[in-house]
Write a protein that holds these residues in place. Structure first.
Motif, PDB file in Angstrom:
ATOM      1  N   ILE A 152       0.839  -1.200   0.000  1.00 52.65           N
ATOM      2  CA  ILE A 152       0.000   0.000   0.000  1.00 52.65           C
ATOM      3  C   ILE A 152       0.873   1.249   0.000  1.00 52.65           C
ATOM      4  CG2 ILE A 152      -1.715   1.312   1.292  1.00 52.65           C
ATOM      5  CD1 ILE A 152      -2.741  -1.372   2.365  1.00 52.65           C
ATOM      6  N   LYS A 153       1.934   1.242   0.790  1.00 54.02           N
ATOM      7  CA  LYS A 153       2.826   2.405   0.853  1.00 54.02           C
ATOM      8  C   LYS A 153       3.524   2.635  -0.480  1.00 54.02           C
ATOM      9  CE  LYS A 153       3.784   2.234   5.802  1.00 54.02           C
ATOM     10  NZ  LYS A 153       4.787   1.927   6.818  1.00 54.02           N
ATOM     11  N   ALA A 154       3.816   1.551  -1.201  1.00 54.00           N
ATOM     12  CA  ALA A 154       4.500   1.670  -2.482  1.00 54.00           C
ATOM     13  C   ALA A 154       3.555   2.146  -3.584  1.00 54.00           C
ATOM     14  CB  ALA A 154       5.128   0.331  -2.873  1.00 54.00           C
ATOM     15  N   HIS A 155       2.254   2.054  -3.347  1.00 52.96           N
ATOM     16  CA  HIS A 155       1.259   2.436  -4.348  1.00 52.96           C
ATOM     17  C   HIS A 155       1.231   3.949  -4.511  1.00 52.96           C
ATOM     18  CE1 HIS A 155      -2.789   3.570  -5.703  1.00 52.96           C
ATOM     19  NE2 HIS A 155      -2.650   2.520  -6.476  1.00 52.96           N
TER      20      HIS A 155
ATOM     21  N   THR B 184     -14.249   4.327   1.097  1.00 54.25           N
ATOM     22  CA  THR B 184     -13.033   4.506   1.892  1.00 54.25           C
ATOM     23  C   THR B 184     -11.798   4.108   1.080  1.00 54.25           C
ATOM     24  OG1 THR B 184     -14.322   4.014   3.875  1.00 54.25           O
ATOM     25  CG2 THR B 184     -11.929   3.957   4.095  1.00 54.25           C
ATOM     26  N   ALA B 185     -11.894   2.992   0.354  1.00 57.67           N
ATOM     27  CA  ALA B 185     -10.771   2.547  -0.483  1.00 57.67           C
ATOM     28  C   ALA B 185     -10.517   3.546  -1.613  1.00 57.67           C
ATOM     29  CB  ALA B 185     -11.043   1.160  -1.049  1.00 57.67           C
ATOM     30  N   SER B 186     -11.593   4.055  -2.197  1.00 59.07           N
ATOM     31  CA  SER B 186     -11.441   5.034  -3.279  1.00 59.07           C
ATOM     32  C   SER B 186     -10.734   6.289  -2.773  1.00 59.07           C
ATOM     33  CB  SER B 186     -12.807   5.407  -3.855  1.00 59.07           C
ATOM     34  OG  SER B 186     -13.409   4.300  -4.467  1.00 59.07           O
ATOM     35  N   ASP B 187     -11.094   6.729  -1.569  1.00 65.91           N
ATOM     36  CA  ASP B 187     -10.436   7.895  -0.971  1.00 65.91           C
ATOM     37  C   ASP B 187      -8.963   7.610  -0.708  1.00 65.91           C
ATOM     38  OD1 ASP B 187     -12.848   9.206  -1.037  1.00 65.91           O
ATOM     39  OD2 ASP B 187     -13.269   8.953   1.103  1.00 65.91           O
ATOM     40  N   LYS B 188      -8.673   6.418  -0.203  1.00 65.30           N
ATOM     41  CA  LYS B 188      -7.290   6.044   0.128  1.00 65.30           C
ATOM     42  C   LYS B 188      -6.414   5.995  -1.119  1.00 65.30           C
ATOM     43  CE  LYS B 188      -3.616   4.205   1.912  1.00 65.30           C
ATOM     44  NZ  LYS B 188      -2.585   5.140   2.238  1.00 65.30           N
TER      45      LYS B 188
ATOM     46  N   ARG C  27      -5.831  -6.168  -1.131  1.00 63.18           N
ATOM     47  CA  ARG C  27      -5.909  -7.191  -0.085  1.00 63.18           C
ATOM     48  C   ARG C  27      -5.325  -6.648   1.230  1.00 63.18           C
ATOM     49  NH1 ARG C  27      -6.934 -12.479  -0.490  1.00 63.18           N
ATOM     50  NH2 ARG C  27      -6.533 -12.516  -2.712  1.00 63.18           N
ATOM     51  N   GLN C  28      -4.179  -5.968   1.149  1.00 59.42           N
ATOM     52  CA  GLN C  28      -3.592  -5.377   2.358  1.00 59.42           C
ATOM     53  C   GLN C  28      -4.517  -4.318   2.944  1.00 59.42           C
ATOM     54  OE1 GLN C  28       0.347  -3.852   1.723  1.00 59.42           O
ATOM     55  NE2 GLN C  28       1.298  -5.842   2.044  1.00 59.42           N
ATOM     56  N   TRP C  29      -5.121  -3.516   2.073  1.00 59.39           N
ATOM     57  CA  TRP C  29      -6.031  -2.478   2.544  1.00 59.39           C
ATOM     58  C   TRP C  29      -7.228  -3.115   3.252  1.00 59.39           C
ATOM     59  CZ3 TRP C  29     -11.122  -1.468   1.737  1.00 59.39           C
ATOM     60  CH2 TRP C  29     -11.598  -0.283   2.293  1.00 59.39           C
ATOM     61  N   VAL C  30      -7.788  -4.183   2.694  1.00 57.16           N
ATOM     62  CA  VAL C  30      -8.939  -4.855   3.293  1.00 57.16           C
ATOM     63  C   VAL C  30      -8.580  -5.414   4.671  1.00 57.16           C
ATOM     64  CG1 VAL C  30     -10.426  -6.891   3.092  1.00 57.16           C
ATOM     65  CG2 VAL C  30     -10.180  -5.349   1.161  1.00 57.16           C
ATOM     66  N   LYS C  31      -7.375  -5.961   4.814  1.00 56.75           N
ATOM     67  CA  LYS C  31      -6.950  -6.476   6.124  1.00 56.75           C
ATOM     68  C   LYS C  31      -6.962  -5.359   7.164  1.00 56.75           C
ATOM     69  CE  LYS C  31      -4.206 -10.339   4.502  1.00 56.75           C
ATOM     70  NZ  LYS C  31      -2.903 -10.967   4.403  1.00 56.75           N
TER      71      LYS C  31
ATOM     72  N   ALA D 102     -16.621  -6.248  -6.825  1.00 59.46           N
ATOM     73  CA  ALA D 102     -16.622  -7.703  -6.648  1.00 59.46           C
ATOM     74  C   ALA D 102     -15.330  -8.171  -5.982  1.00 59.46           C
ATOM     75  CB  ALA D 102     -16.812  -8.395  -7.995  1.00 59.46           C
ATOM     76  N   THR D 103     -14.214  -7.597  -6.390  1.00 59.06           N
ATOM     77  CA  THR D 103     -12.925  -7.974  -5.804  1.00 59.06           C
ATOM     78  C   THR D 103     -12.869  -7.585  -4.329  1.00 59.06           C
ATOM     79  OG1 THR D 103     -11.883  -7.586  -7.953  1.00 59.06           O
ATOM     80  CG2 THR D 103     -10.427  -7.719  -6.047  1.00 59.06           C
ATOM     81  N   ILE D 104     -13.317  -6.373  -4.025  1.00 56.44           N
ATOM     82  CA  ILE D 104     -13.308  -5.905  -2.639  1.00 56.44           C
ATOM     83  C   ILE D 104     -14.229  -6.776  -1.777  1.00 56.44           C
ATOM     84  CG2 ILE D 104     -13.938  -3.975  -1.117  1.00 56.44           C
ATOM     85  CD1 ILE D 104     -12.971  -2.101  -3.381  1.00 56.44           C
ATOM     86  N   LYS D 105     -15.409  -7.114  -2.303  1.00 53.62           N
ATOM     87  CA  LYS D 105     -16.335  -7.984  -1.563  1.00 53.62           C
ATOM     88  C   LYS D 105     -15.709  -9.350  -1.304  1.00 53.62           C
ATOM     89  CE  LYS D 105     -20.833  -8.095  -2.189  1.00 53.62           C
ATOM     90  NZ  LYS D 105     -22.178  -8.110  -2.806  1.00 53.62           N
ATOM     91  N   GLU D 106     -15.018  -9.878  -2.312  1.00 56.36           N
ATOM     92  CA  GLU D 106     -14.359 -11.179  -2.171  1.00 56.36           C
ATOM     93  C   GLU D 106     -13.296 -11.129  -1.077  1.00 56.36           C
ATOM     94  OE1 GLU D 106     -11.148 -13.744  -4.755  1.00 56.36           O
ATOM     95  OE2 GLU D 106     -12.739 -12.729  -5.858  1.00 56.36           O
ATOM     96  N   PHE D 107     -12.468 -10.080  -1.093  1.00 57.84           N
ATOM     97  CA  PHE D 107     -11.414  -9.952  -0.079  1.00 57.84           C
ATOM     98  C   PHE D 107     -12.013  -9.763   1.312  1.00 57.84           C
ATOM     99  CE2 PHE D 107      -8.279  -8.153  -3.454  1.00 57.84           C
ATOM    100  CZ  PHE D 107      -8.022  -9.426  -3.903  1.00 57.84           C
ATOM    101  N   LEU D 108     -13.101  -8.988   1.406  1.00 55.30           N
ATOM    102  CA  LEU D 108     -13.763  -8.807   2.696  1.00 55.30           C
ATOM    103  C   LEU D 108     -14.297 -10.141   3.216  1.00 55.30           C
ATOM    104  CD1 LEU D 108     -15.695  -5.462   2.110  1.00 55.30           C
ATOM    105  CD2 LEU D 108     -13.983  -5.867   3.859  1.00 55.30           C
TER     106      LEU D 108
END
Length: 174
Positions: free
Chosen positions: A112-115, A150-154, A127-131, A164-170
């Motif tokens: 996430i920091k490297a993003h 929240t993810a969009s803001d981050k 995935r790291q953000w969801v954790k 769908a990906t975010i729901k799957e990770f959650l």
């Protein structure tokens, strides 16, 4: 809508999260502050203690606004002071290198920091953000819509298409 009832419920949730936060050690709390870009210093540049850091983090999570965010202005970043180290013998230096190499642990937020903000995040970054999100928010009352916002803001991009990906990770983290 009853304002007193809402205040009582807010107080209940704040107490719940404060209890969880105080169970963390200071390094973990600081890592969460870094993840959410919450400033960990007083106005005069001194580090906050654990209680103050947790209060600031909870205040930010309860009402996110720019007053809690770290500044990215390079003029406001103070250079670290350099300390002179005493010379070491070769044997001590070699032993130190061996012990340090065993202790190196990957930063749990490294992807996430490297993003770079403004580009679509990789699955690993999401995935790291969801954790971190699962640790910080009550999953009984959090919604997918809130998580996506929240993810969009981050990450600085609209992630509605990655729902769908975010729901799957959650689902995997719960």
């Amino acid at each position: 809508y009853d304002e007193d009832e809402q205040d009582a419920e807010d107080e209940k949730f704040e107490t719940k999260y404060a209890t969880k936060a105080f169970k963390l050690n200071l390094a973990q709390v600081r890592r969460l502050c870094d993840f959410f870009h919450v400033d960990r210093e007083t106005e005069d540049g001194k580090a906050l203690n654990k209680e103050q850091t947790i209060d600031r983090l909870l205040d930010f999570l309860g009402d996110p606004n720019d007053s809690y965010i770290k500044t990215d202005d390079p003029a406001e970043i103070k250079p670290a002071s350099k300390k002179k180290k005493a010379p070491k013998t070769k044997a001590k230096a070699a032993a130190k290198r061996k012990s340090v190499s065993k202790k190196v642990v990957e930063d749990p937020f490294s992807v996430i920091k490297a993003h770079s903000k403004g580009s679509t995040p990789t699955d690993a970054a999401l995935r790291q953000w969801v954790k971190a999100y699962v640790v910080c928010f009550d999953m009984d009352s959090a919604t997918t819509k809130h998580a996506i916002k929240t993810a969009s803001d981050k990450f600085g991009v609209d992630l509605a298409d990655r729902k769908a990906t975010i729901k799957e990770f959650l689902a995997e983290e719960m």
